[in-house]
Motif scaffolding. Structure first.
Motif, PDB file in Angstrom:
ATOM      1  N   ARG A 183       0.825  -1.203   0.000  1.00 41.96           N
ATOM      2  CA  ARG A 183       0.000   0.000   0.000  1.00 41.96           C
ATOM      3  C   ARG A 183       0.866   1.263   0.000  1.00 41.96           C
ATOM      4  O   ARG A 183       1.901   1.334   0.663  1.00 41.96           O
ATOM      5  CB  ARG A 183      -0.898   0.011   1.241  1.00 41.96           C
ATOM      6  N   GLY A 184       0.420   2.262  -0.760  1.00 44.80           N
ATOM      7  CA  GLY A 184       1.114   3.536  -0.779  1.00 44.80           C
ATOM      8  C   GLY A 184       2.553   3.436  -1.235  1.00 44.80           C
ATOM      9  O   GLY A 184       3.427   4.145  -0.734  1.00 44.80           O
ATOM     10  N   PHE A 185       2.810   2.584  -2.221  1.00 43.41           N
ATOM     11  CA  PHE A 185       4.179   2.398  -2.700  1.00 43.41           C
ATOM     12  C   PHE A 185       4.720   3.674  -3.344  1.00 43.41           C
ATOM     13  O   PHE A 185       5.889   4.017  -3.195  1.00 43.41           O
ATOM     14  CB  PHE A 185       4.209   1.245  -3.707  1.00 43.41           C
ATOM     15  N   ILE A 186       3.858   4.376  -4.054  1.00 43.50           N
ATOM     16  CA  ILE A 186       4.228   5.652  -4.676  1.00 43.50           C
ATOM     17  C   ILE A 186       3.942   6.788  -3.697  1.00 43.50           C
ATOM     18  O   ILE A 186       2.916   6.802  -3.011  1.00 43.50           O
ATOM     19  CB  ILE A 186       3.442   5.869  -5.979  1.00 43.50           C
ATOM     20  N   ARG A 187       4.843   7.760  -3.638  1.00 43.18           N
ATOM     21  CA  ARG A 187       4.670   8.890  -2.732  1.00 43.18           C
ATOM     22  C   ARG A 187       3.347   9.610  -3.012  1.00 43.18           C
ATOM     23  O   ARG A 187       2.983   9.808  -4.179  1.00 43.18           O
ATOM     24  CB  ARG A 187       5.831   9.869  -2.860  1.00 43.18           C
ATOM     25  N   ARG A 235      -5.857   0.828  -4.607  1.00 41.13           N
ATOM     26  CA  ARG A 235      -5.856   2.285  -4.741  1.00 41.13           C
ATOM     27  C   ARG A 235      -4.683   2.702  -5.622  1.00 41.13           C
ATOM     28  O   ARG A 235      -3.646   2.020  -5.651  1.00 41.13           O
ATOM     29  CB  ARG A 235      -5.743   2.941  -3.361  1.00 41.13           C
ATOM     30  N   PRO A 236      -4.800   3.821  -6.332  1.00 42.07           N
ATOM     31  CA  PRO A 236      -3.694   4.286  -7.164  1.00 42.07           C
ATOM     32  C   PRO A 236      -2.405   4.439  -6.356  1.00 42.07           C
ATOM     33  O   PRO A 236      -2.413   4.983  -5.250  1.00 42.07           O
ATOM     34  CB  PRO A 236      -4.187   5.646  -7.677  1.00 42.07           C
ATOM     35  N   GLY A 237      -1.315   3.906  -6.914  1.00 46.22           N
ATOM     36  CA  GLY A 237      -0.031   3.961  -6.232  1.00 46.22           C
ATOM     37  C   GLY A 237       0.294   2.729  -5.428  1.00 46.22           C
ATOM     38  O   GLY A 237       1.418   2.583  -4.938  1.00 46.22           O
ATOM     39  N   ASP A 238      -0.672   1.808  -5.263  1.00 43.78           N
ATOM     40  CA  ASP A 238      -0.394   0.532  -4.600  1.00 43.78           C
ATOM     41  C   ASP A 238       0.335  -0.386  -5.584  1.00 43.78           C
ATOM     42  O   ASP A 238      -0.030  -0.461  -6.763  1.00 43.78           O
ATOM     43  CB  ASP A 238      -1.685  -0.167  -4.174  1.00 43.78           C
TER      44      ASP A 238
END
Length: 286
Positions: free
Chosen positions: A47-51, A217-220
């Motif tokens: 989760r939340g891999f992208i800042r 979610r976007p960025g996961d």
């Protein structure tokens, strides 16, 4: 062997996932957690891999790329093989599914795009390899399928299927208003057994017991063992497309898709596809 590069890791929240410190305690904790999830159910979501401040960049770049996708609606089966393959009448490969998703090929994705910079980053590759327990990881040699953007428009879906590679790396870049849920059946088949009866049950609506659903979610970042897990993106609803980046790697070099499968996904082939057959490590149907 994957080499380890220098400098910043494109877009990654290194506070949560220290890809800038290979082999550190934080790196090892993230890898161990991913391996545990993969062992338990064949799927892991970081989760939340992208800042957070770059999630909008991820979305806007995908939105700009989406019109370049090869779009077609066609009848397929879960194995992506011809319907006239001489299968028994009760075989799940005879069940007709409608595929309406589209793909933007790698050669249409700018090198400066966030997903491309992440795909070729050697620390990202090393991290993914460690999560899957692989000694080596290689980018696809395939000039079209190595990295692509999957586009699912409202009213369409990516129907039940198996992946051609044993592991898949993907990232949602834009979520739809409604629907578009990722559904999967972990380990419904193995190298030794196709388990056609179980697959048929899922395809005919009688296999709810096999299905898991995953909210993304976007960025996961999603790590998935899709060669052995039947899966799909359920129909998208509303006015917004579902976009996801697919980072294609292999544990052996030189992987190039078959001309037939490449033409199905991208609407074209290159001389590379005509010259080299696709490498397979098993004898499963697809």
């Amino acid at each position: 062997m994957v080499a380890v590069g220098q400098g910043s890791v494109p877009g990654v929240d290194v506070g949560r996932y220290p890809l800038d410190s290979p082999g550190s305690d934080g790196w090892l904790r993230a890898v161990e957690g991913a391996r545990a999830e993969l062992a338990a159910g064949g799927c892991c979501v970081l989760r939340g891999f992208i800042r957070p401040e770059l999630v909008e960049t991820l979305r806007s770049e995908g939105e700009e790329l989406a019109p370049r996708a090869h779009y077609t609606v066609e009848n397929v089966n879960a194995y992506n093989i011809p319907f006239d393959a001489g299968l028994p009448t009760d075989h799940p490969g005879r069940i007709v599914l409608q595929r309406g998703n589209a793909f933007v090929a790698r050669d249409l994705i700018p090198r400066e795009a966030l997903i491309h910079r992440l795909y070729v980053d050697t620390r990202f590759q090393r991290f993914v390899a460690d999560c899957f327990g692989l000694a080596e990881l290689h980018e696809y040699s395939d000039p079209l399928a190595g990295l692509c953007l999957n586009v699912v428009a409202p009213g369409q879906s990516h129907p039940w299927h198996f992946d051609t590679n044993e592991f898949t790396v993907s990232m949602l870049t834009q979520e739809p208003e409604d629907g578009g849920v990722f559904e999967y059946c972990p380990g419904i088949r193995s190298r030794e057994a196709e388990n056609f009866a179980d697959v048929r049950a899922v395809l005919t609506g009688d296999g709810e017991r096999f299905i898991r659903r995953l909210a993304l979610r976007p960025g996961d970042l999603q790590l998935f063992q899709g060669r052995f897990s039947l899966h799909r993106v359920a129909p998208v609803h509303g006015a917004v497309q579902r976009h996801s980046a697919i980072f294609a790697y292999s544990d052996s070099p030189g992987l190039i898709g078959t001309a037939e499968r490449t033409r199905q996904l991208f609407g074209r082939v290159t001389p590379d596809h005509l010259a080299v057959g696709e490498i397979r490590g098993d004898r499963l149907l697809d």
